[in-house]
Design an enzyme around this catalytic site. Structure first.
Site, PDB file in Angstrom:
ATOM      1  N   LYS A  52       0.838  -1.200   0.000  1.00 31.05           N
ATOM      2  CA  LYS A  52       0.000   0.000   0.000  1.00 31.05           C
ATOM      3  C   LYS A  52       0.879   1.259   0.000  1.00 31.05           C
ATOM      4  CE  LYS A  52      -3.793  -2.464   2.154  1.00 31.05           C
ATOM      5  NZ  LYS A  52      -4.460  -2.898   3.398  1.00 31.05           N
ATOM      6  N   GLN A  96      -4.754  -1.552   9.670  1.00 28.18           N
ATOM      7  CA  GLN A  96      -4.569  -2.875   9.061  1.00 28.18           C
ATOM      8  C   GLN A  96      -5.116  -3.956   9.993  1.00 28.18           C
ATOM      9  OE1 GLN A  96      -3.334  -3.449   5.879  1.00 28.18           O
ATOM     10  NE2 GLN A  96      -3.879  -5.577   6.242  1.00 28.18           N
ATOM     11  N   ASP A 119     -11.313   2.885   4.074  1.00 27.87           N
ATOM     12  CA  ASP A 119     -11.567   1.441   3.997  1.00 27.87           C
ATOM     13  C   ASP A 119     -13.068   1.151   4.002  1.00 27.87           C
ATOM     14  OD1 ASP A 119      -9.581  -0.387   3.584  1.00 27.87           O
ATOM     15  OD2 ASP A 119      -8.935  -0.490   5.676  1.00 27.87           O
TER      16      ASP A 119
END
Ligand code: NAD
Length: 282
Positions: A52, A96, A119
């Site tokens: 990422k 994460q 997200d």
């Protein structure tokens, strides 16, 4: 059978994001910023975060990674998120997953400012998705929708079977498909007869984490199969949830693993962060 090339499509999306970032810099002096919070030393999480960060650099984003040991307290994680919520250079915050077991994941996700929730996991954004309002949508299912669009696959009235019902994959996938006017069946580990559902579907979208769960006899001739699963098997290679070798010849379209949905997830993260940065000027 036609392969859906997620890698090529992802590169195209990323190139488009890079062009728009350049424009935003030139015209508004805005550099989109992404903050990643990484806890513990799970090798898969580290690998994803590295990918990422690399992708952010490639498209010209500002990005920072807050790495913390898995002994970190929940309050310290919350304090870091609040700092990022208040940082004007940060447009997107990503925690994460999975988090260590002493941390309440739902609580952590709720602390993220919904306007920076690139997200799409915050309950506010999930609610907006379900009600078909513009919002941040979870990157993996959003990437699958981009694939349908790029390959001119119409969803209206189609029978779609979603296999797997997690908050980050199956449920948002099902909402997006329903919003696109497909007839959606959601299946999961307690579904009594999985084959009965998959074998009558025009489209199967599977994300469960079980190699070769979807076999030849579970797929009807001419179906479209989207494989979200990522599983590392004994020989070290990556495979999806579909028995690709035997299923692919029956399909009109199928995604490979690797090179399918995976690269699209990263492309959608960049695209969501750019969308958030554009929100600074509204
Ligand atoms: P999860 O463990 O949170 O959820 C798994 C879901 O699958 C659950 O709803 C469970 O009921 C269902 N399930 C499990 N075994 C089943 C079975 N035998 N039959 C039917 N349903 C079954 O997992 P997750 O986070 O949703 O991830 C699922 C898979 O997708 C994993 O392989 C993960 O690595 C992959 N994934 C890929 C991407 C990507 O970018 N391609 C992103 C996220 C997750």
């Amino acid at each position: 059978m036609q392969l859906i090339d997620g890698k090529a499509l992802s590169n195209k999306v990323q190139a488009n994001v890079a062009t728009k970032v350049e424009q935003l810099k030139q015209e508004k002096n805005i550099v989109p910023g992404l903050a990643v919070i990484l806890i513990g030393d799970d090798p898969a999480s580290h690998a994803y975060v590295k990918m990422k960060a690399k992708a952010c650099e490639k498209v010209g984003f500002y990005s920072i990674t807050h790495s913390m040991p898995d002994t970190i307290s929940q309050d310290e994680i919350i304090a870091t998120i609040e700092m990022m919520n208040n940082n004007p250079r940060i447009d997107g915050i990503l925690v994460q997953l999975p988090l260590p077991s002493h941390v309440d994941t739902d609580k952590i996700l709720e602390v993220i400012d919904p306007k920076k929730d690139v997200d799409g996991f915050h309950a506010y954004n999930v609610g907006r998705l379900v009600t078909n309002l513009d919002t941040f949508v979870a990157c993996t299912p959003l990437g699958v929708m981009k694939m349908f669009e790029a390959y001119d696959i119409s969803l209206k009235g189609k029978d779609v079977c979603v296999v797997g019902a997690s908050n980050i994959v199956g449920k948002p996938m099902a909402s997006l498909l329903l919003n696109a006017e497909a007839t959606v069946t959601i299946t999961h580990i307690h579904t009594k007869d999985l084959k009965a559902h998959t074998s009558r579907a025009d489209i199967i979208v599977v994300g469960v984490g079980v190699p070769k769960l979807i076999t030849e006899e579970m797929v009807k001739e001419g179906a479209i199969v989207i494989d979200i699963g990522i599983n590392r098997i004994e020989d070290g290679s990556l495979v999806g949830d579909v028995d690709f070798e035997n299923v692919s010849s029956k399909c009109a379209y199928i995604t490979p693993v690797p090179g399918g949905v995976g690269p699209m997830t990263i492309a959608m993260l960049l695209s969501n962060t750019l969308k958030s940065a554009k929100g600074r000027i509204i």
